[in-house]
Design an enzyme around this catalytic site. Structure first.
Site, PDB file in Angstrom:
ATOM      1  CG  HIS A   1      -0.080  34.164  38.224  1.00  0.00           C
ATOM      2  ND1 HIS A   1      -0.488  35.424  37.838  1.00  0.00           N
ATOM      3  CD2 HIS A   1      -0.313  34.087  39.558  1.00  0.00           C
ATOM      4  CE1 HIS A   1      -0.979  36.067  38.887  1.00  0.00           C
ATOM      5  NE2 HIS A   1      -0.874  35.277  39.942  1.00  0.00           N
ATOM      6  CB  SER A   2       3.253  34.798  40.865  1.00  0.00           C
ATOM      7  OG  SER A   2       3.844  35.328  42.024  1.00  0.00           O
ATOM      8  CG  MET A   3       8.472  31.105  41.302  1.00  0.00           C
ATOM      9  SD  MET A   3       8.616  29.766  42.518  1.00  0.00           S
ATOM     10  CE  MET A   3       7.713  28.452  41.660  1.00  0.00           C
TER      11      MET A   3
END
Length: 257
Positions: free
Chosen positions: A95-97
């Site tokens: 998720h995300s980074m």
């Protein structure tokens, strides 16, 4: 069950161990996040999948360890930590980074001849879609403002000055890694990519999310959550669980269930 090394044990958390699960799902946290972010997902997927949540240095029980400020170095360390777990098929969820880290770990494993079943890229624009944001160069107030914009951090953290001082170094290090990341030249992934994004995510447009298909020769499917922000996952665990089960079933031709 894998015979884990001391190095692997520092990096991998299993909240709901499922030794008999034929597939492991390796979960990579967002910037400033920790392995416990995936506790709900682990509970929802066990015992069908063995969820292995990555714990980056510089937070929670690894607070005393120096943070890493480079995505490639972080990916190399995680790749080494996953070595004991590669005896069975692995899928990745970032998720995300974490999606970017997962992508680089997947590239590492493909080069080593141990490709993952597939990659779930959540709440993150494709590696080829760069934004010049330099969040890591902001002062502490600016960094906090960036976190608040994503609406995924408990307000109690912002109200507790001591806690905030404790977590800000890891957050700044992670944003440094994100802001300075550039994908290296090399072949595209061959595994499937399942892209998940909220339609009101301030950090990822639908075009930026759909561009993940440029990074694999395998199939790429985009799922958009209406009304979902950057942390859509917090309120849609059940929906995400169904997608993970569906896609891994397809990637293994149903042989894992």
């Amino acid at each position: 069950m894998a015979t884990t090394s001391e190095h692997s044990n520092r990096w991998i958390r299993r909240f709901r161990p499922a030794d008999d699960a034929p597939v492991g799902l390796v979960c990579f946290p967002h910037a400033g996040g920790s392995a416990t972010f995936y506790f709900p997902l682990a509970g929802a997927l066990s015992p069908r999948l063995d969820v292995l949540a990555v714990q980056y240095p510089g937070r929670q029980d690894r607070l005393s360890e120096p943070c890493l400020e480079d995505i490639h170095e972080l990916a190399d360390r995680v790749t080494a930590a996953l070595e004991p777990w590669t005896g069975r098929p692995l899928a990745f969820f970032g998720h995300s980074m974490g999606a970017t880290v997962a992508y680089e770990v997947a590239r590492n494993l493909e080069r080593a001849g141990k490709p993952p079943l597939g990659l779930f890229a959540s709440g993150r624009r494709a590696p080829s879609r760069y934004r010049d944001q330099a969040v890591h160069r902001r002062d502490d107030d600016g960094l906090v403002a960036a976190l608040k914009e994503l609406n995924g951090t408990d307000e109690a953290v912002f109200d507790d000055e001591e806690l905030l001082r404790m977590v800000l170094p890891a957050i700044r290090a992670d944003y440094t890694a994100v802001d300075t990341y550039r994908p290296r030249e090399g072949p595209r992934l061959s595994c499937p990519v399942s892209v998940l994004v909220g339609d009101s995510d301030p950090g990822t447009t639908l075009e930026e999310a759909d561009a993940w298909r440029e990074h694999t020769t395998g199939p790429c499917e985009l799922t958009v959550f209406p009304g979902g922000g950057h942390f859509y996952l917090n309120s849609r665990t059940e929906q995400v669980t169904k997608i993970v089960v569906r896609d891994i079933g397809a990637w293994t031709q149903g042989s894992w269930a």
